[in-house]
Write a protein that holds these residues in place. Structure first.
Motif, PDB file in Angstrom:
ATOM      1  N   VAL A  64       2.952 -10.348   1.608  1.00  0.00           N
ATOM      2  CA  VAL A  64       2.643  -8.977   1.182  1.00  0.00           C
ATOM      3  C   VAL A  64       2.967  -8.844  -0.294  1.00  0.00           C
ATOM      4  N   ALA A  65       1.951  -8.523  -1.105  1.00  0.00           N
ATOM      5  CA  ALA A  65       2.207  -8.284  -2.533  1.00  0.00           C
ATOM      6  C   ALA A  65       2.851  -6.913  -2.675  1.00  0.00           C
ATOM      7  N   ARG A  66       3.761  -6.821  -3.644  1.00  0.00           N
ATOM      8  CA  ARG A  66       4.448  -5.539  -3.846  1.00  0.00           C
ATOM      9  C   ARG A  66       4.606  -5.286  -5.332  1.00  0.00           C
ATOM     10  N   GLY A  67       4.229  -4.068  -5.750  1.00  0.00           N
ATOM     11  CA  GLY A  67       4.448  -3.675  -7.140  1.00  0.00           C
ATOM     12  C   GLY A  67       5.759  -2.923  -7.220  1.00  0.00           C
ATOM     13  N   ALA A  68       5.670  -1.592  -7.381  1.00  0.00           N
ATOM     14  CA  ALA A  68       6.884  -0.782  -7.462  1.00  0.00           C
ATOM     15  C   ALA A  68       7.243  -0.161  -6.116  1.00  0.00           C
ATOM     16  N   GLY A  69       6.403  -0.340  -5.115  1.00  0.00           N
ATOM     17  CA  GLY A  69       6.707   0.211  -3.790  1.00  0.00           C
ATOM     18  C   GLY A  69       6.551   1.724  -3.708  1.00  0.00           C
ATOM     19  N   THR A  70       5.723   2.319  -4.558  1.00  0.00           N
ATOM     20  CA  THR A  70       5.547   3.783  -4.526  1.00  0.00           C
ATOM     21  C   THR A  70       4.399   4.214  -3.611  1.00  0.00           C
ATOM     22  N   ASN A  71       3.824   3.258  -2.921  1.00  0.00           N
ATOM     23  CA  ASN A  71       2.697   3.569  -2.043  1.00  0.00           C
ATOM     24  C   ASN A  71       3.095   4.587  -0.972  1.00  0.00           C
ATOM     25  N   LEU A  72       2.168   5.455  -0.649  1.00  0.00           N
ATOM     26  CA  LEU A  72       2.489   6.550   0.269  1.00  0.00           C
ATOM     27  C   LEU A  72       1.842   6.385   1.642  1.00  0.00           C
ATOM     28  N   PRO A 129      -1.821   8.042 -12.617  1.00  0.00           N
ATOM     29  CA  PRO A 129      -1.263   8.609 -11.387  1.00  0.00           C
ATOM     30  C   PRO A 129      -0.011   9.415 -11.693  1.00  0.00           C
ATOM     31  N   ALA A 130       0.267  10.413 -10.859  1.00  0.00           N
ATOM     32  CA  ALA A 130       1.470  11.232 -11.083  1.00  0.00           C
ATOM     33  C   ALA A 130       2.716  10.344 -11.088  1.00  0.00           C
ATOM     34  N   SER A 131       2.620   9.190 -10.435  1.00  0.00           N
ATOM     35  CA  SER A 131       3.748   8.252 -10.382  1.00  0.00           C
ATOM     36  C   SER A 131       3.766   7.316 -11.595  1.00  0.00           C
ATOM     37  N   TYR A 132       3.077   7.660 -12.670  1.00  0.00           N
ATOM     38  CA  TYR A 132       2.862   6.684 -13.757  1.00  0.00           C
ATOM     39  C   TYR A 132       4.140   6.203 -14.437  1.00  0.00           C
ATOM     40  N   CYS A 135       4.984   3.397 -11.221  1.00  0.00           N
ATOM     41  CA  CYS A 135       4.099   2.485 -10.496  1.00  0.00           C
ATOM     42  C   CYS A 135       3.535   1.409 -11.424  1.00  0.00           C
ATOM     43  N   THR A 136       3.120   0.287 -10.816  1.00  0.00           N
ATOM     44  CA  THR A 136       2.625  -0.842 -11.616  1.00  0.00           C
ATOM     45  C   THR A 136       1.095  -0.831 -11.686  1.00  0.00           C
ATOM     46  N   LEU A 137       0.579  -1.514 -12.690  1.00  0.00           N
ATOM     47  CA  LEU A 137      -0.883  -1.583 -12.819  1.00  0.00           C
ATOM     48  C   LEU A 137      -1.490  -2.437 -11.708  1.00  0.00           C
ATOM     49  N   GLY A 139      -0.359  -2.474  -8.627  1.00  0.00           N
ATOM     50  CA  GLY A 139      -0.426  -1.530  -7.503  1.00  0.00           C
ATOM     51  C   GLY A 139      -1.565  -0.548  -7.697  1.00  0.00           C
ATOM     52  N   ASN A 140      -1.789  -0.118  -8.934  1.00  0.00           N
ATOM     53  CA  ASN A 140      -2.900   0.810  -9.234  1.00  0.00           C
ATOM     54  C   ASN A 140      -4.239   0.160  -8.894  1.00  0.00           C
ATOM     55  N   VAL A 141      -4.363  -1.119  -9.242  1.00  0.00           N
ATOM     56  CA  VAL A 141      -5.620  -1.824  -8.944  1.00  0.00           C
ATOM     57  C   VAL A 141      -5.787  -1.957  -7.429  1.00  0.00           C
ATOM     58  N   ALA A 142      -4.711  -2.367  -6.761  1.00  0.00           N
ATOM     59  CA  ALA A 142      -4.805  -2.599  -5.311  1.00  0.00           C
ATOM     60  C   ALA A 142      -5.094  -1.311  -4.551  1.00  0.00           C
ATOM     61  N   GLU A 143      -4.678  -0.168  -5.120  1.00  0.00           N
ATOM     62  CA  GLU A 143      -4.915   1.121  -4.452  1.00  0.00           C
ATOM     63  C   GLU A 143      -6.094   1.874  -5.057  1.00  0.00           C
ATOM     64  N   ASN A 144      -6.685   1.346  -6.093  1.00  0.00           N
ATOM     65  CA  ASN A 144      -7.708   2.081  -6.847  1.00  0.00           C
ATOM     66  C   ASN A 144      -7.193   3.487  -7.179  1.00  0.00           C
ATOM     67  N   ALA A 145      -6.036   3.514  -7.816  1.00  0.00           N
ATOM     68  CA  ALA A 145      -5.323   4.774  -8.033  1.00  0.00           C
ATOM     69  C   ALA A 145      -6.107   5.740  -8.918  1.00  0.00           C
ATOM     70  N   GLY A 146      -5.864   7.013  -8.681  1.00  0.00           N
ATOM     71  CA  GLY A 146      -6.430   8.064  -9.514  1.00  0.00           C
ATOM     72  C   GLY A 146      -5.309   8.834 -10.194  1.00  0.00           C
ATOM     73  N   GLY A 147      -5.653   9.929 -10.828  1.00  0.00           N
ATOM     74  CA  GLY A 147      -4.661  10.758 -11.506  1.00  0.00           C
ATOM     75  C   GLY A 147      -5.381  11.937 -12.117  1.00  0.00           C
ATOM     76  N   VAL A 197      -3.735 -11.751  -4.244  1.00  0.00           N
ATOM     77  CA  VAL A 197      -2.720 -11.172  -5.130  1.00  0.00           C
ATOM     78  C   VAL A 197      -3.268 -11.156  -6.554  1.00  0.00           C
ATOM     79  N   VAL A 198      -3.351  -9.979  -7.129  1.00  0.00           N
ATOM     80  CA  VAL A 198      -3.862  -9.853  -8.494  1.00  0.00           C
ATOM     81  C   VAL A 198      -2.778 -10.303  -9.470  1.00  0.00           C
ATOM     82  N   THR A 199      -3.128 -11.220 -10.373  1.00  0.00           N
ATOM     83  CA  THR A 199      -2.116 -11.766 -11.288  1.00  0.00           C
ATOM     84  C   THR A 199      -2.388 -11.442 -12.759  1.00  0.00           C
TER      85      THR A 199
HETATM   86  C1  FAD Z   1       5.653  10.775  -6.595  1.00  0.00           C
HETATM   87  C2  FAD Z   1       4.398  10.008  -6.345  1.00  0.00           C
HETATM   88  C3  FAD Z   1       3.228  10.414  -6.947  1.00  0.00           C
HETATM   89  C4  FAD Z   1       2.058   9.693  -6.748  1.00  0.00           C
HETATM   90  N1  FAD Z   1       0.927  10.109  -7.385  1.00  0.00           N
HETATM   91  C5  FAD Z   1      -0.214   9.400  -7.263  1.00  0.00           C
HETATM   92  C6  FAD Z   1      -1.398   9.799  -7.943  1.00  0.00           C
HETATM   93  O1  FAD Z   1      -1.431  10.786  -8.670  1.00  0.00           O
HETATM   94  N2  FAD Z   1      -2.501   9.041  -7.775  1.00  0.00           N
HETATM   95  C7  FAD Z   1      -2.502   7.937  -6.977  1.00  0.00           C
HETATM   96  O2  FAD Z   1      -3.529   7.287  -6.867  1.00  0.00           O
HETATM   97  N3  FAD Z   1      -1.401   7.544  -6.313  1.00  0.00           N
HETATM   98  C8  FAD Z   1      -0.262   8.227  -6.439  1.00  0.00           C
HETATM   99  N4  FAD Z   1       0.869   7.822  -5.771  1.00  0.00           N
HETATM  100  C9  FAD Z   1       0.839   6.619  -4.919  1.00  0.00           C
HETATM  101  C10 FAD Z   1       1.230   5.300  -5.634  1.00  0.00           C
HETATM  102  O3  FAD Z   1       2.066   5.565  -6.724  1.00  0.00           O
HETATM  103  C11 FAD Z   1       0.009   4.539  -6.101  1.00  0.00           C
HETATM  104  O4  FAD Z   1      -0.731   4.094  -4.986  1.00  0.00           O
HETATM  105  C12 FAD Z   1       0.308   3.313  -6.969  1.00  0.00           C
HETATM  106  O5  FAD Z   1      -0.916   2.777  -7.403  1.00  0.00           O
HETATM  107  C13 FAD Z   1       1.095   2.234  -6.269  1.00  0.00           C
HETATM  108  O6  FAD Z   1       1.600   1.330  -7.244  1.00  0.00           O
HETATM  109  P1  FAD Z   1       2.867   0.422  -6.933  1.00  0.00           P
HETATM  110  O7  FAD Z   1       3.113  -0.458  -8.070  1.00  0.00           O
HETATM  111  O8  FAD Z   1       3.994   1.257  -6.497  1.00  0.00           O
HETATM  112  O9  FAD Z   1       2.297  -0.431  -5.716  1.00  0.00           O
HETATM  113  P2  FAD Z   1       2.975  -0.704  -4.322  1.00  0.00           P
HETATM  114  O10 FAD Z   1       3.309   0.564  -3.653  1.00  0.00           O
HETATM  115  O11 FAD Z   1       4.064  -1.678  -4.474  1.00  0.00           O
HETATM  116  O12 FAD Z   1       1.788  -1.389  -3.543  1.00  0.00           O
HETATM  117  C14 FAD Z   1       0.661  -0.667  -3.176  1.00  0.00           C
HETATM  118  C15 FAD Z   1      -0.367  -1.585  -2.498  1.00  0.00           C
HETATM  119  O13 FAD Z   1      -0.839  -2.508  -3.437  1.00  0.00           O
HETATM  120  C16 FAD Z   1      -0.616  -3.850  -3.028  1.00  0.00           C
HETATM  121  N5  FAD Z   1      -0.289  -4.564  -4.255  1.00  0.00           N
HETATM  122  C17 FAD Z   1       0.668  -4.278  -5.163  1.00  0.00           C
HETATM  123  N6  FAD Z   1       0.589  -5.114  -6.194  1.00  0.00           N
HETATM  124  C18 FAD Z   1      -0.432  -5.954  -5.954  1.00  0.00           C
HETATM  125  C19 FAD Z   1      -1.008  -7.042  -6.633  1.00  0.00           C
HETATM  126  N7  FAD Z   1      -0.574  -7.455  -7.821  1.00  0.00           N
HETATM  127  N8  FAD Z   1      -2.053  -7.692  -6.065  1.00  0.00           N
HETATM  128  C20 FAD Z   1      -2.534  -7.307  -4.873  1.00  0.00           C
HETATM  129  N9  FAD Z   1      -2.021  -6.286  -4.185  1.00  0.00           N
HETATM  130  C21 FAD Z   1      -0.990  -5.616  -4.718  1.00  0.00           C
HETATM  131  C22 FAD Z   1       0.483  -3.742  -2.004  1.00  0.00           C
HETATM  132  O14 FAD Z   1       0.427  -4.802  -1.079  1.00  0.00           O
HETATM  133  C23 FAD Z   1       0.189  -2.417  -1.368  1.00  0.00           C
HETATM  134  O15 FAD Z   1      -0.803  -2.561  -0.394  1.00  0.00           O
HETATM  135  C24 FAD Z   1       2.058   8.538  -5.921  1.00  0.00           C
HETATM  136  C25 FAD Z   1       3.238   8.136  -5.317  1.00  0.00           C
HETATM  137  C26 FAD Z   1       4.396   8.849  -5.512  1.00  0.00           C
HETATM  138  C27 FAD Z   1       5.653   8.388  -4.844  1.00  0.00           C
END
Ligand code: FAD
Length: 673
Positions: A64-72, A129-132, A135-137, A139-147, A197-199
């Motif tokens: 399991v890849a993990r960035g900052a663990g902020t996933n919800l 993302p509000a978690s900017y 959170c890691t880039l 994790g942003n890529v893996a979640e296709n994060a918005g903001g 795993v994105v590197t």
């Molecule tokens: C207070 C708060 C506010 C938030 N606001 C937003 C928001 O505005 N918008 C939004 O989109 N999200 C938001 N989030 C959710 C979260 O922050 C995002 O999803 C963020 O992109 C996750 O990044 P991370 O580094 O914490 O990843 P993690 O939580 O560690 O991992 C998320 C997912 O990505 C995978 N992953 C991580 N790194 C890699 C990698 N290098 N290669 C492949 N897979 C990987 C993990 O396996 C997991 O499935 C918020 C969360 C919190 C707690």
């Protein structure tokens, strides 16, 4: 994992195995659901990632890849044990190139660190993302994060140019928007670590705008604020951000982090950018719309520090709520933007039925809702009510043409909800894609796609036009036979040596050429893939709607399948696909933010008809004319790369749809040899 000794020997880096250490790697920001991994590797180089994944592949051990663990949504918790790869220490900004407007980063870079580095050279990275701050880039890529800024600039996928990844078999791969062949880069974005795993990440950077202004508008009700949002979007104004909060949220934030918010029923934070003149004009129009919807108090942030304070308040919403209770359920769904008032009503009804009071927070401009519910997870009855209300909300979003996840992902939490959004055939295709890329199911297993046996799905397929129906019938007639299906638009891009034969003349300019839905309020259009770019633009542009589609001959479907220009990807919201076995699958839709499941519509870009027949496309319209290059080189036929070959097996296992691509390649290879 029993053989930790051999893992240590293969990896050679820092490995945690103690129970207390591992506890920290068994949770993320969602309510606890995971179990302890057997080991957590704190990797410091790409080579270490490769060695661990290679070891996992050889031993068939989950990782399991993990960035900052902020996933919800439980995305980075190890539900099947195995090894957690923490990428937080792989955190170098490798390059900032202002000439080509690109930055190259490692996955562990925290979003705000990149923003800070870019601000020094007058640039920014759009997704915020509000978690900017944490959170890691990667994790942003893996979640296709918005903001908040994604309203104007789009989500993460719109800003990634290329990715390097360690694939589930331990091999290294690099994918980019420029690749010939299906857009595998897009498949990885938002795949929640289930495909590798994105590197390394290449991202677009953007010059800082000349002027930014932030307006704080208080409304007598959230309904009035939502009406104002809908009117703002429909009027063609494209704010930089448009966020909404209800009284409960405002009070909670003010109590924890005084940010200067008024005590109103509802508040909109509206930010616009551009030249001083354009900002003035936009603000004037927005003020008029606000007043029309009952806003009595609208004031501008006076300077940068006041503006920052307003945004810090908004970003602290989650932290403020966390002070109030043991647990918070952050619900996340999205609807077409003009459906926001209805969504609000249905959210409130669902909450009322289950006796809960959510604090409401919306990325309103994107139709993305976050009802946040503070509760006590130690109380099973309360927990059950919160869950039931959340499920009703998600079902309502789907019924309104929206999605069960706008930005937080599916993870483990929303596996059941996938069955409300997708048809059984669509989920099956996603399962086959996963299996093709990761046959031993070791990359973050148990996430994103529900297991077939556990989750019977009932969503019926959408309707088809008569023209599409007859095409589907023709493909189905052939499905039982070994007959090849040749697919073309108007034939402008066929290779000279295409084998002749049982051609199905499909997606010609007629009859699959309808505009099925032009949603003016929501700025989306759903069109049949046989429409010509000329006709499409001819219909849309006089009304002030623009799509990033070049004016080339042929059909839209043919253009998407051959991808003469990577910028096409920015306009894609959804697709309806016909597979060679006659099944119909649907992905995406009218929500501008949607991270439920794999991004198969963008994967289809550049697939040259080798994967599926595009029947319909849902496009994101813009009030601003996009810049499209005048000269576009003829797209190259893709060499059938190893990952394309695997995907072909997932979409078209019997190799019946446009098999010429493989044949041409085989001939070329034979000639080369
Ligand atoms: C207070 C708060 C506010 C938030 N606001 C937003 C928001 O505005 N918008 C939004 O989109 N999200 C938001 N989030 C959710 C979260 O922050 C995002 O999803 C963020 O992109 C996750 O990044 P991370 O580094 O914490 O990843 P993690 O939580 O560690 O991992 C998320 C997912 O990505 C995978 N992953 C991580 N790194 C890699 C990698 N290098 N290669 C492949 N897979 C990987 C993990 O396996 C997991 O499935 C918020 C969360 C919190 C707690």
């Amino acid at each position: 994992v029993t053989d930790l000794g051999s893992l240590r020997a293969a990896y050679g880096g820092e490995l945690l195995t103690g129970e207390a250490d591992l506890a920290a790697y068994s949770v993320d920001a969602a309510p606890p659901i995971g179990r302890l991994p057997r080991a957590a590797a704190l990797v410091r180089s790409v080579d270490e990632v490769r060695r661990i994944v290679g070891w996992c592949a050889a031993k068939k051990v989950p990782f399991v890849a993990r960035g900052a663990g902020t996933n919800l949504s439980g995305g980075c918790v190890p539900v099947r044990g195995g090894v957690v790869l923490s990428l937080a220490r792989l955190d170098r900004i490798l390059e900032v190139d202002t000439e080509n407007e690109i930055a190259v980063v490692e996955p562990g870079v925290i979003n705000i660190r990149l923003q800070e580095a870019l601000a020094k050279v007058g640039r920014f990275y759009a997704p915020d993302p509000a978690s900017y701050r944490i959170c890691t880039l990667g994790g942003n890529v893996a979640e296709n994060a918005g903001g908040p800024r994604c309203l104007r600039y789009g989500v993460t996928t719109d800003h990634v140019r290329a990715l390097e990844a360690v694939m589930p078999d331990g091999s290294m791969a690099r994918f980019s928007t420029e690749d010939a062949g299906p857009e595998i880069m897009s498949l990885l974005i938002g795949s929640e670590g289930t495909l590798g795993v994105v590197t390394k990440i290449w991202v677009d950077i953007v010059p800082l705008p000349e002027t930014i202004s932030t307006l704080l508008a208080a409304f007598p009700s959230l309904e009035a604020a939502m009406a104002c949002v809908a009117e703002t979007i429909a009027s063609g104004i494209l704010p930089r951000a448009l966020e909404a909060m209800d009284r409960e949220t405002l009070r909670t934030i003010e109590a924890a982090f005084p940010s200067g918010y008024p005590d109103a029923e509802a508040l909109l934070l509206i930010e616009v950018e551009g030249s001083p003149h354009s900002v003035e004009t936009q603000l004037e129009r927005i003020r008029t719309l606000c007043a029309r919807n009952g806003c009595a108090d609208a004031r501008l942030a006076l300077d940068d520090s006041e503006r920052d304070k307003l945004w810090e308040g908004r970003r602290s919403a989650y932290a403020s709520m966390a002070r109030k209770s043991t647990s918070i359920s952050v619900e996340d769904g999205a609807v077409p933007r003009d459906k926001l008032p209805e969504a609000l009503k249905r959210v409130r009804e669902a909450a009322g039925r289950h006796g809960i009071k959510p604090a409401l927070l919306f990325h309103a401009g994107d139709g993305n809702l976050h009802p946040n519910i503070a509760y006590d997870s130690r109380d099973p009855e309360q927990t059950a009510r919160v869950k039931a209300a959340g499920q009703e909300m998600m079902k309502a979003y789907v019924e309104m043409g929206g999605t069960v996840s706008g930005e937080h992902g599916i993870g483990v939490e929303k596996l059941g909800a996938m069955c409300w959004q997708f048809t059984p055939e669509s989920l099956d295709l996603m399962r086959r894609v996963k299996t093709a890329m990761d046959p031993d199911a070791i990359a973050n297993p148990g996430k994103l796609i529900p297991e077939k046996r556990d989750r019977p799905c009932a969503r019926p397929p959408g309707r088809l036009s008569e023209a599409a129906r007859s095409l589907v019938d023709r493909v189905r007639e052939k499905a039982g036979s070994a007959e090849t299906i040749w697919l073309r638009g108007t034939g402008t891009k066929l290779p000279k040596d295409q084998a002749p034969g049982n051609e199905v003349e499909m997606l010609t300019a007629r009859p699959l050429a309808g505009i099925l839905d032009l949603d003016r309020g929501n700025y989306t259009a759903t069109v049949e893939a046989g429409i010509s770019p000329q006709e499409l633009k001819g219909r849309l542009e006089p009304e002030g709607f623009y799509v990033p589609v070049p004016l080339l001959p042929g059909t839209l479907g043919g253009m998407l399948a051959s991808k003469p220009w990577p910028g096409l990807r920015r306009g894609i919201l959804g697709m309806k696909l016909l597979l060679s076995d006659g099944s119909i699958t649907e992905f995406g839709g009218k929500s501008v933010k949607n991270v439920a499941g794999y991004d198969l519509p963008r994967l289809l870009l550049g697939s040259w008809g080798t994967l599926a027949i595009i029947l319909e496309v849902t496009l994101k319209l813009s009030p601003v004319r996009p810049q499209i290059p005048n000269e576009l080189a003829a797209p190259a036929f893709p060499a059938l790369g190893p990952w394309h070959r695997r995907l072909k097996g997932a979409f078209d296992p019997e190799n019946r749809l446009n098999p010429w691509r493989g044949q041409v390649r085989a001939r070329e290879e034979a000639r080369g040899a």
